[in-house]
Design a protein around this motif. Structure first.
Motif, PDB file in Angstrom:
ATOM      1  N   VAL A   1       0.607  15.401  -3.851  1.00  0.00           N
ATOM      2  CA  VAL A   1       1.172  14.280  -4.598  1.00  0.00           C
ATOM      3  C   VAL A   1       1.144  13.004  -3.754  1.00  0.00           C
ATOM      4  CG1 VAL A   1       2.691  15.790  -5.937  1.00  0.00           C
ATOM      5  CG2 VAL A   1       3.555  14.717  -3.840  1.00  0.00           C
ATOM      6  N   MET A   2       1.213  11.897  -4.447  1.00  0.00           N
ATOM      7  CA  MET A   2       1.281  10.594  -3.791  1.00  0.00           C
ATOM      8  C   MET A   2       2.596   9.916  -4.173  1.00  0.00           C
ATOM      9  SD  MET A   2      -1.188   7.264  -4.358  1.00  0.00           S
ATOM     10  CE  MET A   2      -2.662   8.296  -4.254  1.00  0.00           C
ATOM     11  N   ILE A   3       3.345   9.469  -3.171  1.00  0.00           N
ATOM     12  CA  ILE A   3       4.550   8.682  -3.407  1.00  0.00           C
ATOM     13  C   ILE A   3       4.160   7.210  -3.452  1.00  0.00           C
ATOM     14  CG2 ILE A   3       6.769   7.944  -2.470  1.00  0.00           C
ATOM     15  CD1 ILE A   3       7.037  10.666  -1.144  1.00  0.00           C
ATOM     16  N   VAL A   4       4.597   6.495  -4.486  1.00  0.00           N
ATOM     17  CA  VAL A   4       4.329   5.064  -4.605  1.00  0.00           C
ATOM     18  C   VAL A   4       5.648   4.305  -4.473  1.00  0.00           C
ATOM     19  CG1 VAL A   4       3.585   3.215  -6.140  1.00  0.00           C
ATOM     20  CG2 VAL A   4       2.251   5.327  -5.993  1.00  0.00           C
TER      21      VAL A   4
ATOM     22  N   SER B   1      -0.237  -6.114 -12.548  1.00  0.00           N
ATOM     23  CA  SER B   1      -1.675  -5.889 -12.367  1.00  0.00           C
ATOM     24  C   SER B   1      -2.127  -6.299 -10.966  1.00  0.00           C
ATOM     25  CB  SER B   1      -2.473  -6.658 -13.424  1.00  0.00           C
ATOM     26  OG  SER B   1      -2.232  -8.054 -13.329  1.00  0.00           O
ATOM     27  N   LEU B   2      -1.581  -7.394 -10.459  1.00  0.00           N
ATOM     28  CA  LEU B   2      -1.945  -7.835  -9.115  1.00  0.00           C
ATOM     29  C   LEU B   2      -1.502  -6.815  -8.074  1.00  0.00           C
ATOM     30  CD1 LEU B   2      -2.805  -9.818  -6.901  1.00  0.00           C
ATOM     31  CD2 LEU B   2      -0.568 -10.928  -7.145  1.00  0.00           C
ATOM     32  N   LEU B   3      -0.235  -6.397  -8.138  1.00  0.00           N
ATOM     33  CA  LEU B   3       0.290  -5.470  -7.148  1.00  0.00           C
ATOM     34  C   LEU B   3      -0.398  -4.114  -7.233  1.00  0.00           C
ATOM     35  CD1 LEU B   3       4.081  -6.412  -7.381  1.00  0.00           C
ATOM     36  CD2 LEU B   3       2.413  -7.123  -5.664  1.00  0.00           C
ATOM     37  N   SER B   4      -0.738  -3.695  -8.430  1.00  0.00           N
ATOM     38  CA  SER B   4      -1.488  -2.453  -8.588  1.00  0.00           C
ATOM     39  C   SER B   4      -2.873  -2.579  -7.960  1.00  0.00           C
ATOM     40  CB  SER B   4      -1.622  -2.092 -10.067  1.00  0.00           C
ATOM     41  OG  SER B   4      -0.352  -1.902 -10.655  1.00  0.00           O
ATOM     42  N   SER B   5      -3.471  -3.750  -8.116  1.00  0.00           N
ATOM     43  CA  SER B   5      -4.795  -3.986  -7.529  1.00  0.00           C
ATOM     44  C   SER B   5      -4.749  -3.898  -6.009  1.00  0.00           C
ATOM     45  CB  SER B   5      -5.326  -5.358  -7.951  1.00  0.00           C
ATOM     46  OG  SER B   5      -5.547  -5.421  -9.337  1.00  0.00           O
ATOM     47  N   LEU B   6      -3.640  -4.319  -5.414  1.00  0.00           N
ATOM     48  CA  LEU B   6      -3.496  -4.209  -3.961  1.00  0.00           C
ATOM     49  C   LEU B   6      -3.552  -2.749  -3.529  1.00  0.00           C
ATOM     50  CD1 LEU B   6      -0.592  -6.757  -3.250  1.00  0.00           C
ATOM     51  CD2 LEU B   6      -3.058  -7.164  -3.222  1.00  0.00           C
TER      52      LEU B   6
ATOM     53  N   GLU C   1       8.319   9.641  11.614  1.00  0.00           N
ATOM     54  CA  GLU C   1       7.205  10.550  11.855  1.00  0.00           C
ATOM     55  C   GLU C   1       6.327  10.769  10.617  1.00  0.00           C
ATOM     56  OE1 GLU C   1       8.816  14.100  13.537  1.00  0.00           O
ATOM     57  OE2 GLU C   1       9.434  13.121  15.393  1.00  0.00           O
ATOM     58  N   LEU C   2       6.461   9.886   9.646  1.00  0.00           N
ATOM     59  CA  LEU C   2       5.608   9.920   8.461  1.00  0.00           C
ATOM     60  C   LEU C   2       4.606   8.776   8.530  1.00  0.00           C
ATOM     61  CD1 LEU C   2       8.210  10.522   5.603  1.00  0.00           C
ATOM     62  CD2 LEU C   2       6.570  12.191   6.495  1.00  0.00           C
ATOM     63  N   ASN C   3       3.369   9.051   8.159  1.00  0.00           N
ATOM     64  CA  ASN C   3       2.354   8.006   8.089  1.00  0.00           C
ATOM     65  C   ASN C   3       2.312   7.459   6.664  1.00  0.00           C
ATOM     66  OD1 ASN C   3       1.500   8.209  10.795  1.00  0.00           O
ATOM     67  ND2 ASN C   3       0.237   9.986  10.283  1.00  0.00           N
ATOM     68  N   ILE C   4       2.630   6.178   6.528  1.00  0.00           N
ATOM     69  CA  ILE C   4       2.712   5.526   5.221  1.00  0.00           C
ATOM     70  C   ILE C   4       1.610   4.481   5.137  1.00  0.00           C
ATOM     71  CG2 ILE C   4       4.176   4.211   3.646  1.00  0.00           C
ATOM     72  CD1 ILE C   4       6.590   5.312   5.307  1.00  0.00           C
ATOM     73  N   LEU C   5       0.775   4.595   4.128  1.00  0.00           N
ATOM     74  CA  LEU C   5      -0.345   3.669   3.963  1.00  0.00           C
ATOM     75  C   LEU C   5       0.138   2.404   3.257  1.00  0.00           C
ATOM     76  CD1 LEU C   5      -3.386   3.320   4.391  1.00  0.00           C
ATOM     77  CD2 LEU C   5      -3.759   4.482   2.202  1.00  0.00           C
ATOM     78  N   ALA C   6      -0.022   1.264   3.927  1.00  0.00           N
ATOM     79  CA  ALA C   6       0.466  -0.008   3.395  1.00  0.00           C
ATOM     80  C   ALA C   6      -0.701  -0.957   3.134  1.00  0.00           C
ATOM     81  CB  ALA C   6       1.446  -0.652   4.371  1.00  0.00           C
TER      82      ALA C   6
ATOM     83  N   VAL D   1       2.374   5.773  -0.134  1.00  0.00           N
ATOM     84  CA  VAL D   1       1.693   4.478  -0.086  1.00  0.00           C
ATOM     85  C   VAL D   1       2.665   3.398  -0.554  1.00  0.00           C
ATOM     86  CG1 VAL D   1      -0.555   5.523  -0.533  1.00  0.00           C
ATOM     87  CG2 VAL D   1       0.783   4.623  -2.437  1.00  0.00           C
ATOM     88  N   CYS D   2       2.429   2.168  -0.096  1.00  0.00           N
ATOM     89  CA  CYS D   2       3.310   1.071  -0.495  1.00  0.00           C
ATOM     90  C   CYS D   2       2.526  -0.226  -0.579  1.00  0.00           C
ATOM     91  CB  CYS D   2       4.484   0.931   0.467  1.00  0.00           C
ATOM     92  SG  CYS D   2       4.022   0.398   2.120  1.00  0.00           S
ATOM     93  N   ILE D   3       3.111  -1.188  -1.278  1.00  0.00           N
ATOM     94  CA  ILE D   3       2.515  -2.519  -1.362  1.00  0.00           C
ATOM     95  C   ILE D   3       2.539  -3.205  -0.002  1.00  0.00           C
ATOM     96  CG2 ILE D   3       2.778  -4.841  -2.342  1.00  0.00           C
ATOM     97  CD1 ILE D   3       1.770  -2.823  -4.342  1.00  0.00           C
ATOM     98  N   ALA D   4       3.709  -3.177   0.640  1.00  0.00           N
ATOM     99  CA  ALA D   4       3.856  -3.919   1.892  1.00  0.00           C
ATOM    100  C   ALA D   4       4.832  -3.224   2.828  1.00  0.00           C
ATOM    101  CB  ALA D   4       4.335  -5.345   1.612  1.00  0.00           C
TER     102      ALA D   4
END
Length: 213
Positions: free
Chosen positions: A175-178, A84-89, A54-59, A206-209
Motif C-alpha cells: 500500500v501507499m500512504i498519501v 489537480s496541481l498537487l496531485s500532479s506533483l 526510521e521511515l523513508n518518506i518520498l517527498a 509519499v507526501c507533497i512536501a
C-alpha cells in the motif's frame, strides 16, 4: 446562427487556453497544471526521500514558497482547484506499484471543520491514475496540539489516535500512504504501525512536501 455558435466556441476556447498562471499572473497555464511552465519549473522541487522515525518518506517538494501557501489554501480555505496541481506533483515521483492507496486520516472534528479530508482528495486522484482502490481501514480519533511535548510523548500520543475500523473486509500487502505535509513524521509512523498489524508488508509513504529545519 452558425457564426454565433462559432464565435461562442472560439471565446470559450480562448477563455480556457489563456487563463493566466495564478502565481506570476502573466503566462498562460499549462494544460496539465494550473501553473505556467516557468513557475512549474521553479517550484521548490525535492523529489527524494526524507527519513522520519526510521521511515523513508518520498517527498515531491520542500515546504516553502509557493508550495506552503498553495497547500494552506487547499487545506484550510476550500481552494479545491489546487487538487489537480498537487496531485500532479505526486505523479512526478517514481511511485511504486501498490495494491491500494491509504490517505492520511483526519479526525471527525477536523473533517467537520474543513468539510473534506485533503489527503483523501489527493489519494483519489492518485488511485485513479494508478487504477487501484482507495483503502481506508483506519480512523483517527480527536487530534490534539503537540506543542511542548517531548519526542516520546508526541509519538505515544499520536499512536493512540489511530484505530482500526471494524470490520475490515479487504486487506492488502502493498500500500501507499498519501499525506500532504510531513514535519516530524509521527502521524505516518503511527499509521504505518496500524497497517502492519493489518497485514501490510510493504508500505510506501509519499507526501507533497517535507518540512526542513
Amino acid at each position: 446562427m452558425l457564426m454565433s455558435n462559432l464565435l461562442a466556441t472560439t471565446l470559450q476556447w480562448l477563455k480556457k487556453e489563456c487563463v493566466p498562471c495564478p502565481l506570476c499572473e502573466l503566462s498562460p497555464q499549462q494544460k496539465q497544471q494550473i501553473l505556467c511552465k516557468d513557475c512549474w519549473q521553479e517550484l521548490p522541487w525535492f523529489k527524494d526521500y526524507v527519513t522520519r522515525h526510521e521511515l523513508n518518506i518520498l517527498a515531491a517538494c520542500e515546504y516553502r514558497y509557493p508550495i506552503d501557501q498553495i497547500v494552506q489554501q487547499f487545506k484550510y480555505h476550500d481552494r479545491l482547484h489546487y487538487q489537480s496541481l498537487l496531485s500532479s506533483l505526486l505523479l512526478t515521483l517514481p511511485l511504486p506499484r501498490v495494491q491500494a492507496i491509504v490517505p492520511m486520516p483526519i479526525s471527525e472534528k477536523r473533517l467537520i471543520e474543513r468539510g473534506y479530508n485533503q489527503s483523501l482528495l489527493l489519494a483519489q486522484s492518485i488511485a485513479k491514475h494508478l487504477n487501484v482502490p482507495v483503502w481506508q481501514p483506519v480512523e483517527r480519533l480527536a487530534q490534539h496540539s503537540q506543542k511542548g511535548l517531548s519526542r516520546l510523548e508526541r509519538i505515544s500520543q499520536i499512536d493512540e489516535q489511530f484505530i482500526v475500523r471494524q470490520p475490515v473486509k479487504e486487506r492488502y500487502r502493498r500500500v501507499m500512504i498519501v499525506d500532504d505535509v510531513v514535519t516530524t513524521g509521527s502521524s505516518i509512523h503511527a499509521l504505518t504501525h496500524v497497517l502492519q498489524n493489518l497485514g501490510c508488508v510493504h508500505i510506501y509513504p509519499v507526501c507533497i512536501a517535507a518540512v526542513f529545519d
